[in-house]
Design an enzyme around this catalytic site. Structure first.
Site, PDB file in Angstrom:
ATOM      1  N   TYR A 123      -4.706   0.978   3.280  1.00 55.49           N
ATOM      2  CA  TYR A 123      -3.476   1.157   2.512  1.00 55.49           C
ATOM      3  C   TYR A 123      -2.336   1.546   3.459  1.00 55.49           C
ATOM      4  CZ  TYR A 123      -6.458   1.370  -1.681  1.00 55.49           C
ATOM      5  OH  TYR A 123      -7.370   1.110  -2.684  1.00 55.49           O
ATOM      6  N   GLY A 138      -0.177  -2.861 -14.907  1.00 57.77           N
ATOM      7  CA  GLY A 138       0.938  -2.673 -15.833  1.00 57.77           C
ATOM      8  C   GLY A 138       0.900  -3.527 -17.078  1.00 57.77           C
ATOM      9  N   SER A 163      -7.360  -0.780 -10.824  1.00 61.10           N
ATOM     10  CA  SER A 163      -6.502  -1.619 -11.667  1.00 61.10           C
ATOM     11  C   SER A 163      -6.815  -1.396 -13.149  1.00 61.10           C
ATOM     12  CB  SER A 163      -6.679  -3.105 -11.307  1.00 61.10           C
ATOM     13  OG  SER A 163      -5.651  -3.888 -11.849  1.00 61.10           O
TER      14      SER A 163
END
Length: 322
Positions: free
Chosen positions: A63, A217, A212
């Site tokens: 990341y 979203g 996720s």
């Protein structure tokens, strides 16, 4: 508030929700997914999350090539110096195996600890089943670090049921067990329920960590309410999330159900979706929603502060049949 849960075959008692931190990357490549974030925003997100009952953060060396780990290390130290950490904060990290051999696990662990500013990592995971070395050699390295006290529990990520089983069997040879498998899992991505991963996890007492959990979203309903907002996202994120007009129409019944249940419980669609994920399969599934603001962090927290009824859990589980 939901009680802490034991993570698989470990001694770690974690909140059902952890904080995912991919969005703390701040690298150009990762910004095809996430906007740039600064130290103060990260501080606010972590502080709100910990104050609200989350007691662990999930990160990875990939990341932002360590940027996420550095953000976590700096801001946990800041919170510690301010006397704002009243409880133990656990860290889950991941070694990235692509085109790398098992020896790099031990060669890079000091960097992970340095970035995180910690003496040990609570859960260390193999990020993908893509190493140049055999699974046995990878787990042997992790077992060595465990026996040295450098890591406290061993997990994997994106492993199939067969790979999970093999990993657990190998670890038994070192008097250890597999604690977790981190996989994509949410109301729109139900593969773990169908490919044997969830079944094996329950059978062997291995926890699943759902990444996720809101389908980046989609399960908030905001794209259904404002389809034009899809165009503000990068192409790679739109493709990965299945964000297009056809899928918006296809998934509208689920969003409508989430909204109806949200009205019933006084919660948002996202909070309903997260609560389903961490309760529909008992204590087996943890989830790591991300947050890019204090508001999002605070919203995530509410998902573990109430309980959907069994009837409503079943409705969500079978939404495509309604």
């Amino acid at each position: 508030m939901q009680e802490l849960r034991l993570l698989g075959h470990s001694n770690l008692y974690l909140s059902p929700l952890g904080l995912g931190t991919w969005q703390f990357s701040n690298k150009d490549k990762d910004r095809t997914w996430w906007h740039k974030i600064d130290d103060q925003a990260v501080y606010d997100i972590i502080k709100v999350s910990l104050e609200g009952g989350i007691n662990w953060l999930d990160t990875a060396e990939v990341y932002g090539r360590g940027n996420s780990e550095k953000f976590i290390g700096r801001n946990l130290q800041r919170l510690q110096s301010e006397g704002a950490l009243s409880e133990t904060v656990y860290i889950a990290d991941k070694w990235f195996p692509l085109l790398r051999s098992a020896k790099t696990i031990s060669e890079t662990i000091a960097t992970r600890l340095d970035y995180l500013q910690r003496d040990a990592i609570d859960l260390y995971q193999i990020h993908q089943p893509t190493s140049l070395s055999s699974l046995y050699r990878q787990l042997k390295e992790l077992a060595k670090l465990h026996h040295q006290g450098v890591i406290k529990a061993i997990g994997v990520s994106n492993f199939t049921a067969r790979q999970m089983e093999k990993a657990d069997d190998i670890l038994k040879k070192f008097d250890l067990r597999l604690s977790s498998n981190q996989v994509k899992f949410n109301l729109l991505h139900r593969k773990p329920e169908k490919n044997g991963v969830l079944e094996l996890a329950k059978e062997r007492g291995i926890s699943l960590i759902a990444y996720s959990p809101l389908q980046q979203g989609v399960l908030t309903g905001r794209f259904h309410d404002n389809p034009d907002s899809i165009q503000t996202l990068s192409k790679v994120r739109r493709v990965n999330s299945g964000l297009n007009q056809k899928n918006l129409v296809k998934t509208q019944p689920l969003i409508d159900l989430l909204k109806r249940l949200g009205l019933k419980y006084g919660k948002s669609p996202a909070q309903i979706a997260l609560n389903w994920l961490i309760t529909a399969h008992g204590d087996t599934v943890f989830a790591i929603p991300g947050a890019s603001s204090r508001f999002q962090a605070r919203s995530n927290l509410e998902a573990q502060h109430f309980q959907l009824s069994q009837e409503d859990l079943d409705q969500l589980s079978h939404w495509q049949e309604l």
